[in-house]
Design an enzyme around this catalytic site. Structure first.
Site, PDB file in Angstrom:
ATOM      1  N   THR A  10       9.486  -8.936 -12.090  1.00 46.02           N
ATOM      2  CA  THR A  10       8.733 -10.033 -12.261  1.00 46.02           C
ATOM      3  C   THR A  10       7.468  -9.921 -11.192  1.00 46.02           C
ATOM      4  O   THR A  10       7.866  -9.956 -10.086  1.00 46.02           O
ATOM      5  CB  THR A  10       9.252 -11.276 -12.341  1.00 46.02           C
ATOM      6  OG1 THR A  10      10.540 -11.219 -13.325  1.00 46.02           O
ATOM      7  CG2 THR A  10       8.561 -12.628 -12.453  1.00 46.02           C
ATOM      8  N   GLY A  55       0.677  -1.215   0.034  1.00 46.53           N
ATOM      9  CA  GLY A  55      -0.012   0.058  -0.031  1.00 46.53           C
ATOM     10  C   GLY A  55       0.900   1.135  -0.197  1.00 46.53           C
ATOM     11  O   GLY A  55       0.711   2.265  -0.653  1.00 46.53           O
ATOM     12  N   HIS A 107      -2.742  -7.048   2.916  1.00 44.56           N
ATOM     13  CA  HIS A 107      -2.707  -7.662   4.204  1.00 44.56           C
ATOM     14  C   HIS A 107      -3.604  -6.944   5.080  1.00 44.56           C
ATOM     15  O   HIS A 107      -3.875  -7.388   6.275  1.00 44.56           O
ATOM     16  CB  HIS A 107      -1.270  -7.775   4.665  1.00 44.56           C
ATOM     17  CG  HIS A 107      -0.576  -6.324   5.240  1.00 44.56           C
ATOM     18  ND1 HIS A 107      -0.555  -6.027   6.436  1.00 44.56           N
ATOM     19  CD2 HIS A 107      -0.361  -5.343   4.537  1.00 44.56           C
ATOM     20  CE1 HIS A 107      -0.056  -4.880   6.663  1.00 44.56           C
ATOM     21  NE2 HIS A 107       0.358  -4.283   5.463  1.00 44.56           N
ATOM     22  N   GLN A 160      -7.338   0.947   4.376  1.00 46.82           N
ATOM     23  CA  GLN A 160      -8.196   0.684   5.719  1.00 46.82           C
ATOM     24  C   GLN A 160      -9.492   0.524   5.079  1.00 46.82           C
ATOM     25  O   GLN A 160     -10.250  -0.237   6.075  1.00 46.82           O
ATOM     26  CB  GLN A 160      -8.211   1.768   6.875  1.00 46.82           C
ATOM     27  CG  GLN A 160      -6.802   1.691   7.538  1.00 46.82           C
ATOM     28  CD  GLN A 160      -6.599   0.693   8.387  1.00 46.82           C
ATOM     29  OE1 GLN A 160      -7.583  -0.379   8.950  1.00 46.82           O
ATOM     30  NE2 GLN A 160      -5.556   0.421   8.746  1.00 46.82           N
ATOM     31  N   SER A 167      -4.228  -2.258  -0.072  1.00 43.37           N
ATOM     32  CA  SER A 167      -3.083  -3.225   0.470  1.00 43.37           C
ATOM     33  C   SER A 167      -3.773  -4.557   0.610  1.00 43.37           C
ATOM     34  O   SER A 167      -4.701  -4.645   1.610  1.00 43.37           O
ATOM     35  CB  SER A 167      -2.199  -2.490   1.511  1.00 43.37           C
ATOM     36  OG  SER A 167      -1.417  -3.539   2.053  1.00 43.37           O
ATOM     37  N   ASN A 221      -6.346   5.077   9.988  1.00 46.42           N
ATOM     38  CA  ASN A 221      -6.204   3.627  10.682  1.00 46.42           C
ATOM     39  C   ASN A 221      -6.278   3.727  12.017  1.00 46.42           C
ATOM     40  O   ASN A 221      -6.249   2.636  12.582  1.00 46.42           O
ATOM     41  CB  ASN A 221      -4.551   3.148  10.129  1.00 46.42           C
ATOM     42  CG  ASN A 221      -3.623   4.518  10.103  1.00 46.42           C
ATOM     43  OD1 ASN A 221      -4.074   5.349   9.514  1.00 46.42           O
ATOM     44  ND2 ASN A 221      -2.552   4.356  10.575  1.00 46.42           N
ATOM     45  N   CYS A 249       3.341   1.778  13.416  1.00 47.21           N
ATOM     46  CA  CYS A 249       4.631   2.256  13.004  1.00 47.21           C
ATOM     47  C   CYS A 249       5.201   3.447  13.997  1.00 47.21           C
ATOM     48  O   CYS A 249       6.665   3.514  14.122  1.00 47.21           O
ATOM     49  CB  CYS A 249       4.514   3.108  11.611  1.00 47.21           C
ATOM     50  SG  CYS A 249       3.282   2.411  10.576  1.00 47.21           S
TER      51      CYS A 249
HETATM   52  C1  LIG Z   1      -1.089  -0.181   6.644  1.00 44.14           C
HETATM   53  C2  LIG Z   1      -1.354   1.103   5.918  1.00 44.14           C
HETATM   54  C3  LIG Z   1      -0.797   1.703   4.777  1.00 44.14           C
HETATM   55  C4  LIG Z   1       0.504   0.855   4.239  1.00 44.14           C
HETATM   56  O1  LIG Z   1       0.217  -0.324   3.696  1.00 44.14           O
HETATM   57  P1  LIG Z   1       1.325  -1.489   3.335  1.00 44.14           P
HETATM   58  O2  LIG Z   1       0.998  -2.305   2.368  1.00 44.14           O
HETATM   59  O3  LIG Z   1       1.565  -1.915   4.921  1.00 44.14           O
HETATM   60  O4  LIG Z   1       2.565  -0.827   3.037  1.00 44.14           O
HETATM   61  C5  LIG Z   1      -0.982   2.904   4.082  1.00 44.14           C
HETATM   62  N1  LIG Z   1      -2.194   3.381   4.620  1.00 44.14           N
HETATM   63  C6  LIG Z   1      -2.923   3.079   5.614  1.00 44.14           C
HETATM   64  C7  LIG Z   1      -4.165   3.896   6.000  1.00 44.14           C
HETATM   65  C8  LIG Z   1      -2.792   1.851   6.247  1.00 44.14           C
HETATM   66  O5  LIG Z   1      -3.545   1.673   7.339  1.00 44.14           O
END
Ligand SMILES: *Cc1c(COP(=O)(O)O)cnc(C)c1O
Length: 390
Positions: A238, A72, A202, A180, A200, A152, A325
């Site tokens: 790739t 993300g 995950h 989010q 993102s 977040n 973070c």
């Molecule tokens: C987790 C998050 C990101 C970063 O995403 P990653 O895939 O972990 O780099 C960016 N913005 C928000 C609001 C997030 O919660």
């Protein structure tokens, strides 16, 4: 018998079984390079094409508007840096909010050093950006508005469609960090007038290290990573075939079950909020109504957030304070300061972010453990003693 309650889904969510099942063949026998012309390569290419269709469908986009990235964060970087590079002769003013994720805010800070000017809109005590403020900040040299879909830390959802309409009306590009939001609340790039959107995997049950950037048809972003011809030659390297397939499977599943998941998770969240607010001097942070289904975030006055997280951990509860973070940093979160919390309150933040896997028993367990933890930490706090004396 110890219990484990995972309540940090905003930091990362567990890989869904559906995503894992979709990924496995591409980690095993389907190892071809999607750029290769023989069968093994063509099969991997088809898997990528299918994933692109799925991700596009989940947000109301066309497949050719989806670019795969490595996170993300990368999608945010590409959108913002790409547009600024493309438009720097047209203007150098950017509008954003004071509560963006660091993937956006630190990127903008870097661009400020390169001569761009950024207006950071303040938010109200619920973390909401005012649409009127966005409108008032627009200048002739504004090239980009970047406002996150949902926060977040405190879960506040922004009036994205209204902001998008204003941007469109003024011919200004609109990017939103929807990391989010995607898979949790409805996202429709067309109806919401979004030009660029980051997501993102995950955060909705896909694997880590995979993301996507939506770029509205007609906008040509410069290459972000130069090399081979992958992603229209604009993001070489790739492709992470298994990761991308897993992301698409997780997002498709999340969107298909969004209504039922949302109802379930919101009910758990509301129970957790109601219970937490029974503890003295605990306040909800973020918008009480327009908030992410799983987000229950608070300040617990006269308590140190980090200490609270460690004591919760000792009881088998995974939660966070500030954002993942900035944990470990002494500065309180910029988001909590932006909603007007005094420093000492911002230090006592705790965020539980629930997901579909959580149960009512999880919430009951958190609500059993939290009051004694708050009481124990407050017993050591001179601030609490003073407060009690008042
Ligand atoms: C987790 C998050 C990101 C970063 O995403 P990653 O895939 O972990 O780099 C960016 N913005 C928000 C609001 C997030 O919660």
């Amino acid at each position: 018998m110890s219990r484990f309650v995972y309540a940090d889904n905003a930091a990362t969510a567990k890989l869904s079984q559906t995503a894992l099942d979709a990924m496995l063949p591409w980690l095993k026998e389907g190892y071809g390079n999607p750029s290769s012309v023989y069968r093994l390569g063509r099969e991997a290419r088809r898997a990528l094409d299918g994933a692109r269709d799925q991700v596009a469908a989940a947000i109301g986009a066309k497949p050719e508007e989806i670019l795969f990235t490595g996170s993300g964060t990368e999608a945010d970087n590409w959108a913002i840096r790409g547009l600024c590079e493309k438009l720097r002769e047209k203007g150098r003013h950017i509008i954003t909010s004071a509560i963006e994720h660091h993937a956006v805010s630190h990127t903008l800070e870097a661009l400020e050093k390169q001569g761009f000017e950024v207006t950071y809109l303040s938010v109200d005590s619920c973390g909401r950006v005012s649409v009127e403020d966005v409108k008032a900040a627009i200048r002739p040299d504004t090239i980009l508005i970047t406002i996150m879909f949902a926060n977040n830390e405190i879960g506040t959802i922004q009036p994205i469609a209204e902001i998008g309409a204003i941007a469109r009306e003024h011919g200004i590009f609109f990017h939103t960090d929807a990391v989010q939001a995607a898979g949790h609340v409805p996202v429709d790039v067309g109806a919401m007038h979004i030009d660029l959107l980051a997501l993102s995997a995950h955060k909705f049950g896909g694997p880590k290290g995979v993301g996507a950037l939506y770029v509205r048809k007609g906008i040509k972003l410069p290459s972000f990573i130069t090399g081979g011809g992958q992603e229209k030659g604009r993001r070489a390297g790739t492709e992470n075939v298994a990761g991308i397939v897993g992301m698409a499977a997780a997002l498709t599943e999340a969107v298909a079950h969004m209504d039922e998941n949302r109802a379930k998770v919101e009910a758990l969240r509301d129970k957790l909020i109601a219970g937490m607010l029974q503890i003295p001097a605990v306040r909800l942070t973020g918008d009480p109504v327009n908030r992410l289904p799983g987000n229950a975030s608070f300040v617990v006055e006269c308590v140190e957030g980090e200490a609270m997280i460690l004591m919760l951990d000792a009881q088998g509860i995974a939660a966070s304070s500030g954002s993942a973070c900035s944990s470990g940093a002494l500065d309180p979160s910029h988001v909590l300061l932006a909603i007007g919390l005094p420093h000492e309150h911002a230090h006592g933040s705790v965020r539980f972010s629930l997901g579909e896997a959580n149960t009512e028993a999880d919430v009951d367990y958190i609500l059993e453990k939290m009051p004694p933890i708050a009481a124990k930490l407050r017993a050591m706090s001179p601030l609490w003693e003073e407060r009690a004396d008042d």
